[in-house]
Design an enzyme around this catalytic site. Structure first.
Site, PDB file in Angstrom:
ATOM      1  N   GLY A 142       0.851  -1.189   0.000  1.00 38.31           N
ATOM      2  CA  GLY A 142       0.000   0.000   0.000  1.00 38.31           C
ATOM      3  C   GLY A 142       0.881   1.231   0.000  1.00 38.31           C
ATOM      4  O   GLY A 142       0.573   2.250   0.632  1.00 38.31           O
ATOM      5  N   THR A 192      -4.377  -1.612   8.907  1.00 41.49           N
ATOM      6  CA  THR A 192      -5.624  -1.651   8.145  1.00 41.49           C
ATOM      7  C   THR A 192      -6.797  -1.911   9.087  1.00 41.49           C
ATOM      8  O   THR A 192      -6.711  -2.760   9.967  1.00 41.49           O
ATOM      9  CB  THR A 192      -5.539  -2.759   7.082  1.00 41.49           C
ATOM     10  OG1 THR A 192      -4.421  -2.477   6.234  1.00 41.49           O
ATOM     11  CG2 THR A 192      -6.812  -2.812   6.247  1.00 41.49           C
ATOM     12  N   ALA A 223      -2.362  -2.917  14.817  1.00 40.61           N
ATOM     13  CA  ALA A 223      -2.567  -1.745  15.682  1.00 40.61           C
ATOM     14  C   ALA A 223      -3.591  -0.820  15.063  1.00 40.61           C
ATOM     15  O   ALA A 223      -3.440  -0.396  13.913  1.00 40.61           O
ATOM     16  CB  ALA A 223      -1.257  -0.995  15.896  1.00 40.61           C
ATOM     17  N   PRO A 224      -4.668  -0.500  15.787  1.00 37.46           N
ATOM     18  CA  PRO A 224      -5.668   0.425  15.236  1.00 37.46           C
ATOM     19  C   PRO A 224      -5.166   1.869  15.240  1.00 37.46           C
ATOM     20  O   PRO A 224      -5.705   2.713  14.539  1.00 37.46           O
ATOM     21  CB  PRO A 224      -6.854   0.261  16.182  1.00 37.46           C
ATOM     22  CG  PRO A 224      -6.283  -0.296  17.445  1.00 37.46           C
ATOM     23  CD  PRO A 224      -5.039  -1.049  17.076  1.00 37.46           C
ATOM     24  N   HIS A 258     -11.831  16.056  15.848  1.00 39.21           N
ATOM     25  CA  HIS A 258     -11.260  15.694  14.556  1.00 39.21           C
ATOM     26  C   HIS A 258     -11.651  16.728  13.503  1.00 39.21           C
ATOM     27  O   HIS A 258     -12.568  17.520  13.709  1.00 39.21           O
ATOM     28  CB  HIS A 258     -11.753  14.308  14.111  1.00 39.21           C
ATOM     29  CG  HIS A 258     -11.036  13.173  14.787  1.00 39.21           C
ATOM     30  ND1 HIS A 258     -11.435  12.659  16.005  1.00 39.21           N
ATOM     31  CD2 HIS A 258      -9.926  12.460  14.430  1.00 39.21           C
ATOM     32  CE1 HIS A 258     -10.613  11.679  16.355  1.00 39.21           C
ATOM     33  NE2 HIS A 258      -9.688  11.533  15.423  1.00 39.21           N
ATOM     34  N   LYS A 263     -14.371  13.899   8.891  1.00 42.88           N
ATOM     35  CA  LYS A 263     -14.511  12.548   9.468  1.00 42.88           C
ATOM     36  C   LYS A 263     -15.982  12.147   9.465  1.00 42.88           C
ATOM     37  O   LYS A 263     -16.837  12.938   9.868  1.00 42.88           O
ATOM     38  CB  LYS A 263     -13.958  12.542  10.890  1.00 42.88           C
ATOM     39  CG  LYS A 263     -13.917  11.161  11.536  1.00 42.88           C
ATOM     40  CD  LYS A 263     -13.129  11.190  12.848  1.00 42.88           C
ATOM     41  CE  LYS A 263     -13.163   9.849  13.556  1.00 42.88           C
ATOM     42  NZ  LYS A 263     -12.576   8.746  12.755  1.00 42.88           N
TER      43      LYS A 263
END
Lengths: 258, 258, 258, 258
Positions: C18, C87, C113-114, C143, C147
């Protein structure tokens, strides 16, 4: 680099001096994105300004160096071009010279602004207005770790305005019982107002004014995260030139808040 | 002022030395409000401590003066009473003396804490743990305008712990390009960490640590608005004495976070 | 796009899947800038992964899409390549599948990992640790205006961890006397914790946890201003793969704070 | 309870209605501490107001209940006494009634203020003035956990003023891409402005307005930590009655900022 054919009838024809600098490049983009302005000339900070005349520029935005800004200003005024400049060093005696040139060109307009962030200008204005209602006030400015001077010009200006407002209201010195501060933690004293400077990666340009009285505080804070935050102020100044002949120092009067 | 008959079986019997001072009075109230503690003696900061013995005090909370704290501590240890003290000035050589006394009374417990605000202790701990993940860090402490010293003891301690954590992680000096700071806006340098002190009516006691790296900052801030915020820490220390013989300096180890 | 000859002896050979996405491109740059890592392959999010094998990649960083991440993970594990992935969508049942693959390749390492912002991970950790010392706590996340979901995944995760920590400590519901809130100003209820979401131009990604008790508050705040703030966490995960076989979910255990 | 002999020539003679309530008691103290005011009468919230007349009160400060405030106002106006009141419920139709009474007593002055914190009034004013320079704005108010309504009256008023200022400037809706917010994290919608309410022990009364545009935010925040912070506003209103006949709603016009 200049192209009079780009001009659209009814649009203000704008040129940028110092177009390859960071502020200049951002300005070119902002002018192009504005529906009522036309970018018709881009010249380097020390290049010939003839393209401005050839392109029929009405307003020049000038972000260059202290050693060329005066020559650039004179050229523009002599060629019928209004100027908006954010170049540093345009203080005291130099402003008097510009005022003299404008006396010879009474229809021309020059806007000199040390800070084009409308939010920072509002912060300083609100702090000045609030000052007389609070017993004390301090200024904290935060910038990236690469800044070489402390405190920032904007923080010093804000502190001076606040000090003047306090004096005008008959307030005495701010209360402070400190008797021991061996390492200078209380910061800089600017006309009796404490100013603190933080420098850190992850910060950009932040101005905070805190006012306090018994049982309450009022905090005014501007956070500028990107150069794009200066563009609304630049465009505001560009548009104002058409209706404000003479010298304007600082953006505040252009905000038409009174 | 003391009354052994007030003791409830199974409750910890607590006495307060300096019971008419601000911290002492607040402690008396907090002990009375706690379901598992019994307030059985209140004595003045310079009064005879005999009432503590008569009341069968198990733990004495001591908020007095640097010139009497050592006598108070010795009396308690010699009379089988554990002590929690927040009196200032219990540093270095004095701590060694206390340690010596405890060697003669190995079952006794003494907790010495410069700051009973659990939130401030957590702030310092978290700052120390986060330090090695950030390029830079500064400390801003804010207090009421009546405070005479700057920066605060808590801010200095936090800065020192942070500096040590950075050194342990092999980090060099924090980045700082400042070359011009004629009036000291960059604040105090405590072991290489900049510490800023704000003094203002409307503030009480506030500790802020800001850590920064490219593109991000982490802010840890404790705001103490009232003396009541120290009471959970005082009670935590009182309860801890029953299971921690010897000397404990600072609240952090009592929080049992590891 | 891949070149085994670029590998330097002793350096970890890294590939990016990616590589033309925003996180992927930033990762390529960060790996190139790191002295101990070597960028030896860059492939698109849906391209063939053969170049990774040809380049002798040891660790692949994967920022792609929920619909291809599982295939990418399996390919890497079957070809002896460790994986770090951010991802989204790698939750519950999918994690069990990955765990199954790892049982067949016990020497391989996968880090899921988020959120790679170390500062956000620290904020959640500190909030969880502090939770039992305060009567109440709320979460405010801010944010950019683009978003689409509220609250953020990171804020929900933080609120859940905090709620669990409160329950483990035997704390009941947070105090809240609100009886009239016709328009929902009190925000979302996530496991009993109020979560507020602010959306605004000029913001990027900000997580704030405020804890409060009588007379005090503790504020933990992470401000992420740029994607570059995720890179230290990505590189930390890349390096950790060499010494942590098996599945690691979240960065926190890699920080080695305990 | 009333004593005309206490009056000092040249000082304004002040009475307090609701003198034993929390705001009333604080007001009595503040009037006594003020060099130019004389506290000559203190009466309970539902007591006879005759002592005010006997004491020669010129201005009455009224902090009582919605069900008695109208009677108190009429009594004062009929007896030649100006009034400053912060009692809630004086809205719309009731204000019209008061206006009618004032038509019959054109020399009398009534100041009705929902919030006497000058800092909160300044915050709302500055937010309204700044609104047209920013793309978006949200309001966050924080109060102690005992507050029963959300959002606060002051926050709702501020949001409405901001919405009106945006409309006057021709700004459209604030940008917000949220499509998924199942639990209401985005808060209350007040005339198109998001308002968030935090409730927590350790907080008192806090009003924050955040304005944002590309690359910048402006934060205006008032923190009220104690009832004493309302007293400067109360005294300001008391003094203003002598030169402002008629009805004044809100403190802002008394600040004389324009």
């Amino acid at each position: 680099m200049s192209d009079p054919s780009k001009a659209v009838p009814g649009h203000l024809r704008v040129g940028v001096i110092g177009a390859r600098g960071r502020m200049g490049a951002q300005t070119c983009q902002a002018v192009q994105d504005a529906g009522d302005l036309e970018l018709v000339a881009e010249v380097g900070g020390r290049a010939s300004l003839t393209p401005l005349v050839e392109a029929g520029v009405q307003v020049a935005v000038e972000f260059t160096h202290p050693d060329v800004v005066m020559d650039n200003l004179r050229f523009c005024l002599e060629n019928g071009i209004d100027v908006v400049t954010g170049t540093s060093g345009l203080l005291g005696p130099r402003l008097e010279v510009v005022r003299g040139w404008l006396a010879d060109h009474p229809e021309r307009s020059v806007v000199v602004a040390p800070n084009f962030a409308v939010g920072a200008v509002l912060t300083a204005r609100f702090a000045r207005q609030a000052a007389r209602f609070f017993e004390s006030v301090e200024v904290i400015e935060r910038h990236h770790a690469g800044k070489i001077d402390a405190p920032s010009f904007t923080a010093i200006s804000a502190a001076r305005e606040i000090a003047r407002a306090r004096a005008d209201a008959g307030l005495g010195p701010v209360p402070d019982a400190t008797t021991s501060d061996p390492d200078g933690a209380r910061g800089a004293d600017v006309d009796g107002i404490a100013v603190h400077a933080v420098r850190m990666p992850g910060m950009v340009a932040h101005l905070e004014v805190v006012l306090g009285s018994s049982g309450e505080t009022l905090t005014l804070r501007h956070d500028s995260l990107h150069r794009s935050s200066f563009m609304p102020g630049v465009l505001l100044a560009v548009r104002a030139t058409t209706r404000r002949p003479g010298l304007t120092v600082g953006l505040e009067s252009l905000l038409e808040l009174d």
